[in-house]
Design a protein around this motif. Structure first.
Motif, PDB file in Angstrom:
ATOM      1  N   GLY A 202       0.680  -1.252   0.088  1.00  0.00           N
ATOM      2  CA  GLY A 202      -0.035   0.140  -0.059  1.00  0.00           C
ATOM      3  C   GLY A 202       0.932   1.201  -0.081  1.00  0.00           C
ATOM      4  O   GLY A 202       0.062   2.355  -0.222  1.00  0.00           O
ATOM      5  N   MET A 203       2.252   1.248   0.136  1.00  0.00           N
ATOM      6  CA  MET A 203       2.944   2.197   0.224  1.00  0.00           C
ATOM      7  C   MET A 203       3.193   2.955  -1.235  1.00  0.00           C
ATOM      8  O   MET A 203       3.176   2.088  -2.377  1.00  0.00           O
ATOM      9  CB  MET A 203       4.250   2.215   0.662  1.00  0.00           C
ATOM     10  CG  MET A 203       5.158   1.273   0.313  1.00  0.00           C
ATOM     11  SD  MET A 203       6.839   0.998   1.352  1.00  0.00           S
ATOM     12  CE  MET A 203       7.673   0.189   0.391  1.00  0.00           C
ATOM     13  N   ASP A 204       3.618   4.014  -1.526  1.00  0.00           N
ATOM     14  CA  ASP A 204       3.808   4.512  -2.908  1.00  0.00           C
ATOM     15  C   ASP A 204       5.192   3.996  -3.529  1.00  0.00           C
ATOM     16  O   ASP A 204       5.912   4.405  -3.076  1.00  0.00           O
ATOM     17  CB  ASP A 204       3.940   6.192  -2.742  1.00  0.00           C
ATOM     18  CG  ASP A 204       4.159   6.783  -3.959  1.00  0.00           C
ATOM     19  OD1 ASP A 204       4.077   6.041  -5.055  1.00  0.00           O
ATOM     20  OD2 ASP A 204       4.245   8.095  -4.134  1.00  0.00           O
ATOM     21  N   THR A 205       4.860   3.190  -4.260  1.00  0.00           N
ATOM     22  CA  THR A 205       6.172   2.588  -4.814  1.00  0.00           C
ATOM     23  C   THR A 205       6.976   2.886  -6.079  1.00  0.00           C
ATOM     24  O   THR A 205       7.755   2.602  -6.443  1.00  0.00           O
ATOM     25  CB  THR A 205       5.863   0.803  -5.352  1.00  0.00           C
ATOM     26  OG1 THR A 205       4.698   0.995  -6.368  1.00  0.00           O
ATOM     27  CG2 THR A 205       5.186   0.033  -4.154  1.00  0.00           C
ATOM     28  N   ASP A 206       6.299   4.143  -6.203  1.00  0.00           N
ATOM     29  CA  ASP A 206       7.140   5.103  -7.124  1.00  0.00           C
ATOM     30  C   ASP A 206       8.225   5.532  -6.600  1.00  0.00           C
ATOM     31  O   ASP A 206       9.243   5.945  -6.884  1.00  0.00           O
ATOM     32  CB  ASP A 206       6.273   6.291  -7.481  1.00  0.00           C
ATOM     33  CG  ASP A 206       5.180   5.525  -8.800  1.00  0.00           C
ATOM     34  OD1 ASP A 206       5.550   4.447  -9.579  1.00  0.00           O
ATOM     35  OD2 ASP A 206       4.226   6.219  -9.041  1.00  0.00           O
ATOM     36  N   ARG A 207       8.348   6.096  -5.054  1.00  0.00           N
ATOM     37  CA  ARG A 207       9.086   6.639  -4.419  1.00  0.00           C
ATOM     38  C   ARG A 207       9.673   5.682  -3.098  1.00  0.00           C
ATOM     39  O   ARG A 207      10.826   6.230  -2.703  1.00  0.00           O
ATOM     40  CB  ARG A 207       8.411   7.732  -3.742  1.00  0.00           C
ATOM     41  CG  ARG A 207       7.766   8.868  -4.719  1.00  0.00           C
ATOM     42  CD  ARG A 207       7.638  10.062  -4.398  1.00  0.00           C
ATOM     43  NE  ARG A 207       6.801  11.045  -5.208  1.00  0.00           N
ATOM     44  CZ  ARG A 207       7.537  11.626  -6.516  1.00  0.00           C
ATOM     45  NH1 ARG A 207       8.850  11.605  -6.626  1.00  0.00           N
ATOM     46  NH2 ARG A 207       6.814  12.204  -7.209  1.00  0.00           N
ATOM     47  N   LEU A 208       8.943   4.681  -3.059  1.00  0.00           N
ATOM     48  CA  LEU A 208       9.638   3.855  -1.762  1.00  0.00           C
ATOM     49  C   LEU A 208       9.665   2.491  -2.251  1.00  0.00           C
ATOM     50  O   LEU A 208       8.840   1.813  -3.094  1.00  0.00           O
ATOM     51  CB  LEU A 208       8.446   3.965  -0.564  1.00  0.00           C
ATOM     52  CG  LEU A 208       7.993   5.266  -0.162  1.00  0.00           C
ATOM     53  CD1 LEU A 208       6.893   5.066   0.952  1.00  0.00           C
ATOM     54  CD2 LEU A 208       9.247   6.247   0.228  1.00  0.00           C
ATOM     55  N   GLY A 209      10.412   1.698  -1.707  1.00  0.00           N
ATOM     56  CA  GLY A 209      10.851   0.470  -2.060  1.00  0.00           C
ATOM     57  C   GLY A 209      11.664  -0.415  -0.955  1.00  0.00           C
ATOM     58  O   GLY A 209      11.401  -0.115   0.283  1.00  0.00           O
ATOM     59  N   VAL A 210      12.416  -1.333  -1.400  1.00  0.00           N
ATOM     60  CA  VAL A 210      13.102  -2.114  -0.475  1.00  0.00           C
ATOM     61  C   VAL A 210      14.574  -2.085  -0.639  1.00  0.00           C
ATOM     62  O   VAL A 210      14.995  -1.967  -1.867  1.00  0.00           O
ATOM     63  CB  VAL A 210      12.730  -3.602  -0.702  1.00  0.00           C
ATOM     64  CG1 VAL A 210      13.581  -4.783   0.063  1.00  0.00           C
ATOM     65  CG2 VAL A 210      11.069  -4.113  -0.258  1.00  0.00           C
TER      66      VAL A 210
END
Length: 372
Positions: A202-210
């Motif tokens: 559910g987080m913004d995967t355009d700006r957040l990841g692993v």
């Protein structure tokens, strides 16, 4: 250092400066001459990448002072150094005599963690080379696992929404894309890739990841191909890779020289048993084999019967490079100063030599996978 994979994509390779203790700007710049320049020269590369670690007070001061950021950029440029990634996991005091659980504070339930990370984003936007596609910041996987409840999870989710918005504001102001990468680690709210898929959904995967730390991956006894499939199926990008190796053994008693007071060395058994630190695992007599969250120099083989999880590292790099899954690779062996005395560098020159040898190892591994 920069390489290109078989498809022509740029791969950035550097080393993480959290191995050095300086926590003011003068000390950070001093590290460039004492360590980074000799490492670059030994590797015979025109540009050396740094995974820069800036303690929270330094990050705040730089974020508030555009002229200071420009001066720092010049200090890097004149030495043939570049920064595309920052380590935003330790908040401060990472090379204190005792760190242990303090490294997880403040966590992602707090505004302090959000402010620190956005300060780093502002700094990185001005340090990024002009031709770099993006910047990355690695950070802790939300929090240590206790205490954790629905209320804390809700506060963390709000902080991540604010983080994504703040990164968007940085991009709007500077034109530079900065992404933040949450780093699964043993004992934390997010320890495995499966937990990342479940708890970061559910987080913004355009700006957040692993951020995939390869020692942590090994300690979780995960198979790299399956781990990457889990992240891919969840839509979570691998923003950054920490190129690291952990200790492994079928004879736990051989690990006693590695039990030390500064860092937490989470221990995981193949059968699922776990301990939060190495001395705790030794006292409990957990069944072997063990893998221990103790980053060891990549190019060195521990003395038998100890081994390193270098096989997992190689499997993971093959998957990552083969899939074009990530372009930021950071060698992160922060434990040089707490290795058993016979393996510990005694001078800055010896430490620089060791880090250069690790980077040479990592570069060779990427070259074996077709990078040039």
């Amino acid at each position: 250092m920069r390489l290109r994979d078989a498809a022509g994509r740029v791969l950035h390779l550097g080393y993480c400066t959290n191995v050095h203790p300086a926590e003011d700007l003068t000390g950070v710049v001093g590290q460039f001459d004492e360590f980074a320049v000799p490492i670059r020269e030994r590797l015979d590369t025109p540009v050396l990448g740094l995974g820069l670690w800036l303690a929270a007070p330094v990050a705040a001061a730089l974020a508030a002072d555009p002229a200071a950021r420009r001066r720092l950029r010049r200090e890097l440029d004149v030495r043939g150094l570049e920064v595309v990634t920052l380590n935003g996991f330790p908040y401060r005091s990472f090379q204190d005599p005792v760190v242990k659980h303090a490294v997880y504070q403040p966590d992602w339930t707090t505004r302090e963690r959000l402010s620190y990370t956005l300060d780093l984003a502002v700094v990185l936007a001005d340090l990024l080379p002009g031709d770099a596609a993006r910047g990355s910041i690695s950070t802790l996987p939300l929090a240590w696992r206790t205490p954790w409840d629905a209320g804390r999870a809700s506060r963390a989710a709000r902080r991540l929404d604010e983080l994504a918005k703040g990164l968007g504001d940085v991009e709007a102001a500077t034109g530079r894309v900065i992404r933040v990468a949450f780093e699964p680690e043993p004992g934390c709210v997010v320890e495995t890739t499966a937990q990342a898929a479940a708890r970061l959904a559910g987080m913004d995967t355009d700006r957040l990841g692993v951020c995939l730390d390869l020692a942590h991956l090994a300690c979780a006894w995960e198979r790299p191909a399956e781990a990457l499939r889990t992240l891919r199926d969840a839509g979570l990008p691998v923003v950054k890779v920490q190129v690291s190796a952990a200790l492994e053994t079928t004879d736990p008693e051989a690990l006693r020289p590695y039990a030390e007071p500064r860092f937490l060395h989470q221990t995981r058994c193949a059968g699922g048993q776990a301990a939060d630190d190495l001395d705790e695992a030794l006292d409990a007599g957990l069944p072997a084999p063990w893998r221990v969250h103790y980053h060891v120099p990549l190019h060195l083989r521990p003395e038998p019967p100890l081994t390193a999880t270098t096989g997992v590292l190689r499997e993971a790099l093959a998957e990552l490079v083969g899939q074009g899954a990530c372009d930021h690779y950071d060698v992160e062996t922060y434990t040089w100063g707490v290795l058993p005395p016979g393996h510990r560098p005694r001078t800055p020159g010896q430490l620089a030599y060791g880090i250069a040898a690790e980077l040479d190892f990592a570069r060779d591994e990427l070259r074996l996978l077709g990078a040039r």
